[in-house]
Design a protein around this motif. Structure first.
Motif, PDB file in Angstrom:
ATOM      1  N   MET A   1      51.480  35.869  55.510  1.00  0.00           N
ATOM      2  CA  MET A   1      50.472  36.906  55.732  1.00  0.00           C
ATOM      3  C   MET A   1      49.825  36.727  57.100  1.00  0.00           C
ATOM      4  SD  MET A   1      48.515  37.323  52.077  1.00  0.00           S
ATOM      5  CE  MET A   1      48.254  35.575  51.870  1.00  0.00           C
ATOM      6  N   ARG A  16      48.724  40.516  50.146  1.00  0.00           N
ATOM      7  CA  ARG A  16      50.173  40.667  50.001  1.00  0.00           C
ATOM      8  C   ARG A  16      50.933  39.933  51.106  1.00  0.00           C
ATOM      9  NH1 ARG A  16      47.487  44.282  46.549  1.00  0.00           N
ATOM     10  NH2 ARG A  16      48.973  45.452  45.276  1.00  0.00           N
ATOM     11  N   THR A  17      51.999  39.258  50.740  1.00  0.00           N
ATOM     12  CA  THR A  17      52.946  38.724  51.707  1.00  0.00           C
ATOM     13  C   THR A  17      53.932  39.827  52.070  1.00  0.00           C
ATOM     14  OG1 THR A  17      54.534  38.017  50.044  1.00  0.00           O
ATOM     15  CG2 THR A  17      52.772  36.455  50.621  1.00  0.00           C
ATOM     16  N   GLU A  20      56.195  40.597  49.225  1.00  0.00           N
ATOM     17  CA  GLU A  20      55.524  41.405  48.200  1.00  0.00           C
ATOM     18  C   GLU A  20      55.386  42.859  48.647  1.00  0.00           C
ATOM     19  OE1 GLU A  20      52.736  37.982  46.086  1.00  0.00           O
ATOM     20  OE2 GLU A  20      52.044  38.960  47.914  1.00  0.00           O
TER      21      GLU A  20
END
Length: 329
Positions: A1, A16-17, A20
């Motif tokens: 991130m 969220r990454t 994701e």
């Protein structure tokens, strides 16, 4: 991130990454979604746009920039700018055309739409209804928080549908002003933020547009957006939804991620990992749902000043040039 120091009361990355974000889906498609939009497009194509080109207002970056007005659906007269190749007394031939959308701040000048992505190009840079000094309409708020709610009570009155039609009519006006573009398959669209979301809604139905480039597009996955705080127009929609939960039935028809599932033409999406105005999960939902050839440029942030921004903007400009060079010929 990606992490930035900020003073927003929420996380603009929403935890969220990238992996994701690349898994965020589009919401379910209404059964009559395509029929609704095809009917809107057919109505827009029936409009006699009657474009009027004004005198040259500026010359730079190889183009002459004129003011322009044209008619869109509902008889609304839309203003904006047209860029035509400069070249002595006689205009040089046009090989490519662009419709260029704008963000929710509106458009006061041709500005960042020029230089154009490719040489020997013409472009129309409209101010969609209610936005910018050249498309003010009585009764339509010119501030994003009000504009995004105008007519939201019904899918047939929601201003976003008419703004999409303004883009289709812009393409018609450009082809009338530059007739050598008609039927060439060399018309592209690019837009950022608000213009990115409108572009996703417009692209599936307009066969004239051969390729699209959407930067930090809004309106992606409304059901998810309604759960994510932001500093952009989505917060006004979230506030309206708290008082009028039935609005979800209207928003289903104006979801950029849903529309992306019908986009069969090549599309480049520049999506941000961190964005206080347009939640990144919605941006990536648009990219993830695209049905045709797609390219992704991951940006560290959108709608946010940070060290290295100028270099990243230059990278986006180059990626856009390469993308349209590949698909528009």
């Amino acid at each position: 991130m990606t992490s930035f120091v900020h003073d927003f009361p929420f996380d603009p990355a929403h935890g969220r990454t990238l992996d994701e974000l690349l898994a965020v889906p589009a919401p379910p498609v209404p059964d009559d979604f395509a029929d609704f939009w095809r009917a809107r497009y057919a109505a827009a194509r029936e409009v006699a746009t009657e474009p009027e080109l004004g005198p040259v207002e500026e010359e730079r970056d190889g183009v002459r920039i004129h003011g322009v007005t044209y008619t869109s659906v509902g008889g609304v007269r839309i203003g904006g700018w047209v860029a035509l190749p400069a070249g002595g007394a006689a205009r040089e031939p046009v090989r490519h055309g662009f419709v260029i959308g704008h963000g929710y701040g509106g458009r006061q000048e041709a500005g960042p739409g020029v230089p154009l992505p490719l040489p020997s190009s013409a472009a129309i840079l409209p101010c969609v209804r209610g936005m910018g000094t050249r498309a003010l309409v009585d009764g339509i708020p010119d501030v994003s928080a009000g504009h995004v709610l105008h007519g939201i009570e019904s899918r047939d009155t929601y201003v976003i549908g008419d703004c999409v039609a303004d883009l289709w009519c812009a393409a018609s006006a450009l082809e009338e002003l530059v007739p050598e573009l008609a039927g060439t398959g060399r018309l592209g669209y690019h837009g950022e933020s608000f213009g990115g979301g409108l572009g996703a809604l417009a692209l599936p139905w307009d066969e004239r547009i051969a390729a699209g480039q959407l930067t930090v597009p809004t309106f992606g996955n409304h059901p998810l957006r309604l759960t994510l705080p932001c500093a952009g127009s989505g917060e006004a929609v979230r506030g309206y939804h708290r008082e009028h939960p039935e609005v979800v039935d209207v928003l289903r028809y104006f979801d950029a991620a849903t529309a992306a599932g019908f986009v069969a033409r090549p599309t480049l999406v520049a999506a941000a990992l961190f964005d206080p105005s347009v939640p990144p999960p919605g941006q990536f939902a648009v990219y993830n749902a695209l049905a045709g050839e797609r390219e992704l440029l991951v940006l560290p942030a959108g709608h946010f000043e940070y060290e290295g921004l100028a270099e990243d903007v230059a990278g986006l400009v180059e990626a856009r040039r390469a993308f349209f060079g590949k698909w528009l010929g």
